[in-house]
Design an enzyme around this catalytic site. Sequence first.
Site, mmCIF file in Angstrom:
data_model
loop_
_atom_site.group_PDB
_atom_site.id
_atom_site.type_symbol
_atom_site.label_atom_id
_atom_site.label_comp_id
_atom_site.label_asym_id
_atom_site.label_seq_id
_atom_site.Cartn_x
_atom_site.Cartn_y
_atom_site.Cartn_z
ATOM 1 N N GLU A 161 0.848 -1.194 0.000
ATOM 2 C CA GLU A 161 0.000 0.000 0.000
ATOM 3 C C GLU A 161 0.882 1.242 0.000
ATOM 4 O O GLU A 161 1.855 1.312 0.740
ATOM 5 C CB GLU A 161 -0.873 -0.036 1.275
ATOM 6 C CG GLU A 161 -1.755 1.162 1.456
ATOM 7 C CD GLU A 161 -2.664 1.408 0.259
ATOM 8 O OE1 GLU A 161 -3.401 0.491 -0.134
ATOM 9 O OE2 GLU A 161 -2.619 2.528 -0.288
ATOM 10 N N GLU A 165 -0.920 9.260 4.805
ATOM 11 C CA GLU A 165 -1.849 9.841 5.764
ATOM 12 C C GLU A 165 -2.039 11.304 5.385
ATOM 13 O O GLU A 165 -1.119 11.935 4.871
ATOM 14 C CB GLU A 165 -1.296 9.714 7.184
ATOM 15 C CG GLU A 165 -1.405 8.282 7.669
ATOM 16 C CD GLU A 165 -0.794 8.066 9.037
ATOM 17 O OE1 GLU A 165 -0.668 9.031 9.804
ATOM 18 O OE2 GLU A 165 -0.424 6.913 9.330
ATOM 19 N N ASN A 220 9.663 3.928 0.074
ATOM 20 C CA ASN A 220 9.776 4.756 1.283
ATOM 21 C C ASN A 220 11.214 5.144 1.594
ATOM 22 O O ASN A 220 11.466 6.237 2.100
ATOM 23 C CB ASN A 220 9.126 4.051 2.481
ATOM 24 C CG ASN A 220 7.635 4.340 2.519
ATOM 25 O OD1 ASN A 220 7.138 5.111 1.698
ATOM 26 N ND2 ASN A 220 6.919 3.740 3.452
ATOM 27 N N ALA A 265 12.722 21.101 3.429
ATOM 28 C CA ALA A 265 13.616 20.969 4.591
ATOM 29 C C ALA A 265 12.809 21.185 5.873
ATOM 30 O O ALA A 265 11.816 21.908 5.879
ATOM 31 C CB ALA A 265 14.724 22.004 4.489
ATOM 32 N N GLY A 266 13.227 20.542 6.931
ATOM 33 C CA GLY A 266 12.473 20.669 8.180
ATOM 34 C C GLY A 266 13.139 19.916 9.307
ATOM 35 O O GLY A 266 14.346 19.651 9.264
ATOM 36 N N GLY A 270 9.088 11.872 9.937
ATOM 37 C CA GLY A 270 8.516 11.119 11.063
ATOM 38 C C GLY A 270 7.334 10.325 10.551
ATOM 39 O O GLY A 270 7.268 9.994 9.367
ATOM 40 N N CYS A 273 5.400 5.441 9.010
ATOM 41 C CA CYS A 273 5.969 4.605 7.936
ATOM 42 C C CYS A 273 7.452 4.823 7.670
ATOM 43 O O CYS A 273 8.225 3.868 7.748
ATOM 44 C CB CYS A 273 5.182 4.820 6.655
ATOM 45 S SG CYS A 273 3.571 4.054 6.731
ATOM 46 N N LYS A 276 10.033 3.700 10.407
ATOM 47 C CA LYS A 276 9.905 2.256 10.629
ATOM 48 C C LYS A 276 10.417 1.466 9.420
ATOM 49 O O LYS A 276 11.144 0.474 9.579
ATOM 50 C CB LYS A 276 8.418 1.944 10.881
ATOM 51 C CG LYS A 276 8.012 0.492 10.758
ATOM 52 C CD LYS A 276 6.558 0.295 11.138
ATOM 53 C CE LYS A 276 5.601 0.324 9.980
ATOM 54 N NZ LYS A 276 5.253 -0.959 9.400
#
Length: 442
Positions: A161, A165, A220, A265-266, A270, A273, A276
């Site tokens: 998947e 979010e 990811n 940028a930040g 987090g 997904c 992990k």
Amino acid sequence: MTLGEIMNIGVIGLGFVGLSISSVLASKNYNVVGIDIDKQKCSDIRNGVLPLFEPDLENTLRIGLKKKLTISNNFSLIKNCDIIFVTVGTPQKSNGAIELSMIKKATTTIGQIIRKSKKNSIIFIKSTVVPGTTQNVILPILEKESGKKVNRDFGVISNPEFLQESNAIRDTKYPHAIVLGGKQSKYMKKAKMFFSKMHPNVPIVITNFQTAEMIKYANNSFLATKISFINQLSNICQNIPGTNIDDIAKIIGLDPRIGKLFLNAGPGYGGSCLPKDINALINFANKIGVNPILLNAVKNTNREQVSNIVSLMKKILGDITSKRITILGTAFKPNTDDIRDSKSIELIKKLLKNKAKIIIHDPKAIENTKKIFGEKILYTKSIADALNKSQCVIIMTHWKQYDTLNNNSIKHMNKKNIIDCRRVLVKKELDAKYYAIGIGKN
Ligand code: NAD
């Protein structure tokens, strides 16, 4: 077997993924049975009460419930399902590997139910699992518990998947690609027909189990790499007076070989997904004897981001003991209440260790944040209250409410220090000491 036969669909695990899929499929007139082991969650969902905040989910769920969506903790309801999506969690263990106990439990129960079923069901593994899991863990459980043979009596397809979010419903309705991993069989043909009907014009890639499983991790880890890359550059830019990371990201993003997304940028990536999945891939690579140098660098760069914010704050405030510090945004990104692996949570933990007094604001994630910090920090629903008497505010999540901050909003701060991790206020003339991540101070 014809396409027309797929009308009854089971979804096991009603989190972000399972609830989004159940609601969308039911809204498209399929008979959907959504199953979760959490009784309270099932009862809330049946009453239209969402266990999480996700734009458009409430409305889609309402439509689904009016049509043919059944929500239950009774697994036997999946007996008549033509297809079953497995969407239970695969959280991270302390060593970075994924925890398989939920998926083992869910597939054990599915196996026991298909033992008694006359259907030739197809089981889609949507939960994210490392390569080899479907073949070596899930298939043997299903065959043992059902007493039936895969590809003869039932089908198993790895179907990773890609939804995000805050865009879960849109992504479920309009995915960019469908990946189907497994053996070529009548079940694969049926799966392909189902998805081409659901999503005409969306590329469908058919491959084997392990490639399908790896595609999810590739996806990811590439996104995480882009984020760590821009954050690394942003740290360099911050030390070159006048340099602006957003202009750089915008221009490199115009190069079609690079692309503009995931170059903001930040404070680091987090959510439930990216961290992990990167950890799981690193753990998996190590296990099979590959040293994942780049992935480790991506992870380490990400880990440094929060420490950099704390260092900057100490440079501004000196000792931060008992200093009142405001955090704007605890959700890992806007338009969600999810704080899993949120950088704000990591930052608050670090600041509490330094004995700072923390007050937070978030439009949606306060209740979830309370579950972690209880009375150790202060919470407010008003941005003005959050800023009142504060000695430093840190903008962590780019909720659109923060765009309107101005000199009036900060007038009651005790000391007007702003650390803007998202460069929300970069274009404003503020009567404050303003530090933006990725902008070199003159
Ligand atoms: P989640 O934690 O939000 O929800 C999982 C649900 O499964 C929970 O409601 C839990 O009660 C239920 N559950 C656990 N064990 C069960 C069992 N034996 N039987 C029935 N229900 C059970 O998880 P999520 O965020 O929806 O993610 C699900 C999977 O999809 C994970 O593997 C995740 O990595 C992957 N994924 C998540 C996202 C995302 O954005 N959240 C995106 C893509 C893939």
